[in-house]
Design a protein around this motif. Sequence first.
Motif, PDB file in Angstrom:
ATOM      1  N   VAL A  30       0.861  -1.174   0.000  1.00 10.75           N
ATOM      2  CA  VAL A  30       0.000   0.000   0.000  1.00 10.75           C
ATOM      3  C   VAL A  30       0.902   1.230   0.000  1.00 10.75           C
ATOM      4  O   VAL A  30       1.865   1.298   0.760  1.00 10.75           O
ATOM      5  N   PRO A  31       0.613   2.220  -0.851  1.00 10.01           N
ATOM      6  CA  PRO A  31       1.483   3.392  -0.909  1.00 10.01           C
ATOM      7  C   PRO A  31       1.435   4.192   0.386  1.00 10.01           C
ATOM      8  O   PRO A  31       0.395   4.288   1.025  1.00 10.01           O
ATOM      9  N   GLN A  32       2.576   4.755   0.775  1.00 10.21           N
ATOM     10  CA  GLN A  32       2.621   5.618   1.947  1.00 10.21           C
ATOM     11  C   GLN A  32       2.427   7.071   1.555  1.00 10.21           C
ATOM     12  O   GLN A  32       2.031   7.889   2.371  1.00 10.21           O
ATOM     13  N   GLN A  33       2.716   7.396   0.296  1.00  8.55           N
ATOM     14  CA  GLN A  33       2.491   8.734  -0.233  1.00  8.55           C
ATOM     15  C   GLN A  33       2.082   8.611  -1.700  1.00  8.55           C
ATOM     16  O   GLN A  33       2.456   7.656  -2.373  1.00  8.55           O
ATOM     17  N   ILE A  34       1.337   9.608  -2.164  1.00  8.49           N
ATOM     18  CA  ILE A  34       0.915   9.640  -3.560  1.00  8.49           C
ATOM     19  C   ILE A  34       1.340  10.973  -4.142  1.00  8.49           C
ATOM     20  O   ILE A  34       0.981  12.036  -3.612  1.00  8.49           O
ATOM     21  N   ASN A  35       2.105  10.931  -5.219  1.00  7.76           N
ATOM     22  CA  ASN A  35       2.512  12.152  -5.894  1.00  7.76           C
ATOM     23  C   ASN A  35       1.320  12.697  -6.682  1.00  7.76           C
ATOM     24  O   ASN A  35       0.625  11.956  -7.371  1.00  7.76           O
ATOM     25  N   TYR A  36       1.078  14.008  -6.559  1.00  9.63           N
ATOM     26  CA  TYR A  36      -0.023  14.624  -7.293  1.00  9.63           C
ATOM     27  C   TYR A  36       0.454  15.961  -7.831  1.00  9.63           C
ATOM     28  O   TYR A  36       1.027  16.764  -7.093  1.00  9.63           O
ATOM     29  N   GLN A  37       0.240  16.180  -9.112  1.00 12.57           N
ATOM     30  CA  GLN A  37       0.632  17.428  -9.757  1.00 12.57           C
ATOM     31  C   GLN A  37      -0.592  18.077 -10.356  1.00 12.57           C
ATOM     32  O   GLN A  37      -1.528  17.391 -10.782  1.00 12.57           O
ATOM     33  N   THR A  51       1.720  30.929  -2.544  1.00 16.22           N
ATOM     34  CA  THR A  51       1.604  29.790  -1.651  1.00 16.22           C
ATOM     35  C   THR A  51       0.158  29.766  -1.180  1.00 16.22           C
ATOM     36  O   THR A  51      -0.352  30.773  -0.675  1.00 16.22           O
ATOM     37  N   VAL A  52      -0.518  28.643  -1.406  1.00 22.58           N
ATOM     38  CA  VAL A  52      -1.941  28.527  -1.082  1.00 22.58           C
ATOM     39  C   VAL A  52      -2.180  27.325  -0.172  1.00 22.58           C
ATOM     40  O   VAL A  52      -1.415  26.362  -0.183  1.00 22.58           O
ATOM     41  N   THR A  53      -3.240  27.397   0.588  1.00 24.38           N
ATOM     42  CA  THR A  53      -3.660  26.263   1.407  1.00 24.38           C
ATOM     43  C   THR A  53      -4.539  25.360   0.555  1.00 24.38           C
ATOM     44  O   THR A  53      -5.488  25.832  -0.081  1.00 24.38           O
ATOM     45  N   MET A  54      -4.183  24.085   0.531  1.00 29.45           N
ATOM     46  CA  MET A  54      -4.971  23.117  -0.228  1.00 29.45           C
ATOM     47  C   MET A  54      -5.337  21.954   0.676  1.00 29.45           C
ATOM     48  O   MET A  54      -4.540  21.540   1.516  1.00 29.45           O
ATOM     49  N   VAL A  55      -6.556  21.449   0.495  1.00 29.51           N
ATOM     50  CA  VAL A  55      -7.020  20.281   1.238  1.00 29.51           C
ATOM     51  C   VAL A  55      -7.240  19.159   0.228  1.00 29.51           C
ATOM     52  O   VAL A  55      -7.916  19.358  -0.791  1.00 29.51           O
ATOM     53  N   ASN A  79       3.795  29.713 -11.531  1.00 27.09           N
ATOM     54  CA  ASN A  79       3.253  29.758 -12.894  1.00 27.09           C
ATOM     55  C   ASN A  79       2.150  28.727 -13.080  1.00 27.09           C
ATOM     56  O   ASN A  79       2.045  28.092 -14.127  1.00 27.09           O
ATOM     57  N   GLY A  80       1.357  28.514 -12.034  1.00 27.98           N
ATOM     58  CA  GLY A  80       0.221  27.604 -12.080  1.00 27.98           C
ATOM     59  C   GLY A  80       0.550  26.168 -11.724  1.00 27.98           C
ATOM     60  O   GLY A  80      -0.340  25.368 -11.442  1.00 27.98           O
ATOM     61  N   ILE A  81       1.822  25.807 -11.712  1.00 21.84           N
ATOM     62  CA  ILE A  81       2.212  24.401 -11.511  1.00 21.84           C
ATOM     63  C   ILE A  81       2.507  24.133 -10.046  1.00 21.84           C
ATOM     64  O   ILE A  81       3.210  24.900  -9.390  1.00 21.84           O
ATOM     65  N   TYR A  82       1.959  23.045  -9.554  1.00 23.89           N
ATOM     66  CA  TYR A  82       2.280  22.606  -8.191  1.00 23.89           C
ATOM     67  C   TYR A  82       2.453  21.094  -8.161  1.00 23.89           C
ATOM     68  O   TYR A  82       1.970  20.372  -9.023  1.00 23.89           O
ATOM     69  N   ASN A  83       3.176  20.647  -7.147  1.00 23.16           N
ATOM     70  CA  ASN A  83       3.453  19.229  -6.960  1.00 23.16           C
ATOM     71  C   ASN A  83       3.412  18.952  -5.462  1.00 23.16           C
ATOM     72  O   ASN A  83       4.070  19.649  -4.694  1.00 23.16           O
ATOM     73  N   VAL A  84       2.632  17.966  -5.062  1.00 24.15           N
ATOM     74  CA  VAL A  84       2.534  17.611  -3.641  1.00 24.15           C
ATOM     75  C   VAL A  84       2.689  16.101  -3.476  1.00 24.15           C
ATOM     76  O   VAL A  84       2.483  15.339  -4.408  1.00 24.15           O
ATOM     77  N   ALA A  85       3.042  15.733  -2.264  1.00 24.07           N
ATOM     78  CA  ALA A  85       3.067  14.322  -1.889  1.00 24.07           C
ATOM     79  C   ALA A  85       1.951  14.134  -0.871  1.00 24.07           C
ATOM     80  O   ALA A  85       2.092  14.517   0.302  1.00 24.07           O
ATOM     81  N   ILE A  86       0.829  13.597  -1.329  1.00 24.20           N
ATOM     82  CA  ILE A  86      -0.290  13.353  -0.424  1.00 24.20           C
ATOM     83  C   ILE A  86       0.121  12.232   0.523  1.00 24.20           C
ATOM     84  O   ILE A  86       0.586  11.189   0.095  1.00 24.20           O
ATOM     85  N   GLY A  87      -0.014  12.495   1.808  1.00 28.67           N
ATOM     86  CA  GLY A  87       0.436  11.545   2.817  1.00 28.67           C
ATOM     87  C   GLY A  87       1.698  12.019   3.518  1.00 28.67           C
ATOM     88  O   GLY A  87       2.150  11.411   4.471  1.00 28.67           O
ATOM     89  N   SER A  88       2.276  13.126   3.058  1.00 33.08           N
ATOM     90  CA  SER A  88       3.504  13.633   3.680  1.00 33.08           C
ATOM     91  C   SER A  88       3.219  14.372   4.976  1.00 33.08           C
ATOM     92  O   SER A  88       4.109  14.516   5.808  1.00 33.08           O
ATOM     93  N   VAL A  89       1.997  14.842   5.173  1.00 34.14           N
ATOM     94  CA  VAL A  89       1.618  15.559   6.397  1.00 34.14           C
ATOM     95  C   VAL A  89       0.819  14.648   7.318  1.00 34.14           C
ATOM     96  O   VAL A  89       1.112  14.525   8.496  1.00 34.14           O
TER      97      VAL A  89
END
Length: 121
Positions: A30-37, A51-55, A79-89
Amino acid sequence: MVQLTRKAARAAAGALLSLFVVWGPAHAAVPQQINYQGYLTNVASQPVTATVTMVFRLYAVPSGGTAVYSETQSVAVANGIYNVAIGSVTPLNVPFDVPYFLGVTVGTDAEMTPRQAMLSS
């Protein structure tokens, strides 16, 4: 000749079993984090740089329902692009035994629609 073939078959079966034992569990983890762009624009369709707050929420249904997972992140957008690791927090504590759908909320806006199906590739 037949005995040599049986030995070869046993060796091959043993090698395949070894591969399954070593590779199988790692593949099914099972993944511990999921990359999302993503690409974020404002109401005028201009790319955001801030810098924005995202849920990020996972649901077991494509619309409605209750989130089975939620994480809030402060996300740098350039420039509109973001990358997060869901599960990192917040650790991903869902079993991934059913399909899930990702809902994303930016700031105080409503959750974006439609939710995105979480698929493995």
